[in-house]
Design a protein around this motif. Structure first.
Motif, PDB file in Angstrom:
ATOM      1  N   GLN A   1      -6.822  -2.693  -3.367  1.00 20.53           N
ATOM      2  CA  GLN A   1      -5.917  -2.967  -4.479  1.00 20.53           C
ATOM      3  C   GLN A   1      -5.006  -4.161  -4.203  1.00 20.53           C
ATOM      4  OE1 GLN A   1      -6.244  -1.405  -7.335  1.00 20.53           O
ATOM      5  NE2 GLN A   1      -7.808  -0.021  -6.544  1.00 20.53           N
TER       6      GLN A   1
ATOM      7  N   GLY B   1      -2.449   5.279  -6.505  1.00 17.34           N
ATOM      8  CA  GLY B   1      -2.366   4.616  -7.796  1.00 17.34           C
ATOM      9  C   GLY B   1      -2.964   5.404  -8.938  1.00 17.34           C
TER      10      GLY B   1
ATOM     11  N   ARG C   1      -4.752   0.912  -0.525  1.00 17.79           N
ATOM     12  CA  ARG C   1      -4.175  -0.153  -1.352  1.00 17.79           C
ATOM     13  C   ARG C   1      -4.360  -1.515  -0.685  1.00 17.79           C
ATOM     14  NH1 ARG C   1      -3.110   1.223  -6.461  1.00 17.79           N
ATOM     15  NH2 ARG C   1      -1.649  -0.522  -6.532  1.00 17.79           N
TER      16      ARG C   1
END
Length: 210
Positions: free
Chosen positions: A98, A120, A94
């Motif tokens: 992300q 996710g 992440r």
């Protein structure tokens, strides 16, 4: 040997890993101290090394635990390490891909499904994929670079966090785990060359025939 775990065995292990999955805060601090451009494996192995501060085996050894009791604290370290690895790996994913939007673990999910969730990807199909993928990769015995390295380092009584981090540095090599990334690059290059359905234009077909 030759016995499959029962549903009760699986549930016990799931419960144990859920109880143990809280990663010490300083591990995230250490990872965050690295530049965002750091390779994921650099961050991963560094995070695992940072977890060694919590090693129960290391503490017991320094306190003079008898040799016949080494196994007990080693087992606890390994269980804690396995429980916390998905959180660290998902955190790095992440962070790198992300925008740093971190997803906490869901105590209602099993170990593999939780990994997908923290990355996710929340669907039963993905949960099943992660369970299968991690199951197939669970038994590597000792022949490959990372498994052999982990065994070798642990033979010196290095705690499991040190040994596993060493194995990950071997996995990062282009002739071992990093080869997966090389394959992805090759596939992408192939798709650019021939298209997603293998339907290249006539000129490219002629060149390949020649």
């Amino acid at each position: 040997m030759d016995e499959l775990p029962t549903v009760e065995d699986v549930q016990y292990l799931t419960n144990e890993w859920t109880k143990r999955n809280k990663v010490p805060g300083h591990v995230f601090d250490v990872i965050n101290a690295l530049p965002p451009t750091s390779k994921p494996m650099t961050q991963f192995s560094t995070g695992i090394m940072a977890m060694a501060t919590e090693s129960l085996f290391q503490k017991a050894y320094r306190e003079g635990v008898p040799k016949d009791e080494y196994w007990d604290t080693t087992y606890e370290d390994v269980m804690n390490l396995i429980a916390q690895l998905p959180t660290i790996a998902a955190y790095i994913y992440r962070r790198n891909y992300q925008g740093g939007d971190i997803i906490p673990p869901n105590p209602k999910l099993d170990w593999a499904a939780n990994f997908a969730h923290m990355m996710g990807y929340d669907s039963e199909e993905v949960y099943r994929l992660f369970r299968l993928y991690l199951f197939l990769h669970a038994d590597h015995e000792g022949g490959n670079v990372s498994a052999h390295t982990t065994h070798l380092v642990s033979s010196a009584l290095s705690n499991p966090f040190y040994a596993y981090a060493a194995g990950m540095t071997g996995l990062a090599g282009p002739l071992h785990g990093y080869a997966n990334q090389e394959v992805i690059r090759w596939i992408k290059g192939m798709l650019e060359e021939i298209g997603p359905c293998g339907c290249a234009d006539d000129e490219k077909k002629k060149l390949r025939i020649m």
